[in-house]
Motif scaffolding. Sequence first.
Motif, short mmCIF file in Angstrom:
data_model
loop_
_atom_site.label_atom_id
_atom_site.label_comp_id
_atom_site.label_asym_id
_atom_site.label_seq_id
_atom_site.Cartn_x
_atom_site.Cartn_y
_atom_site.Cartn_z
N MET A 1 0.82 -1.21 0.00
CA MET A 1 0.00 0.00 0.00
C MET A 1 0.85 1.26 0.00
O MET A 1 0.43 2.29 -0.50
N GLU A 2 2.07 1.18 0.53
CA GLU A 2 2.93 2.37 0.54
C GLU A 2 3.25 2.86 -0.87
O GLU A 2 3.46 4.04 -1.10
N HIS A 3 3.25 1.95 -1.82
CA HIS A 3 3.47 2.33 -3.23
C HIS A 3 2.36 3.28 -3.69
O HIS A 3 2.63 4.31 -4.30
N PHE A 4 1.12 2.93 -3.37
CA PHE A 4 -0.01 3.76 -3.80
C PHE A 4 -0.15 5.00 -2.95
O PHE A 4 -0.53 6.06 -3.45
N ALA A 5 0.16 4.88 -1.67
CA ALA A 5 0.04 6.03 -0.77
C ALA A 5 1.00 7.14 -1.19
O ALA A 5 0.70 8.32 -1.05
#
Length: 56
Positions: free
Chosen positions: A33-37
């Motif tokens: 999710m850090e990629h999208f965040a």
Amino acid sequence: MSGRRAYLEAEGRIGFPDGPVVRAVALFVEVGMEHFAGRGDATIIVDEHHEYEGNP
């Protein structure tokens, strides 16, 4: 499994045990999710995807 990648293959028959053979292959890539965040509005991402979890 190879790192973040999962390679899958399946073979089966359509309809009956002697039906035509079909084959499928797939590649899944795990993305945190850090990629999208880091590339969008984190509040919207969390609000829309809070119920998703990985299978144990």
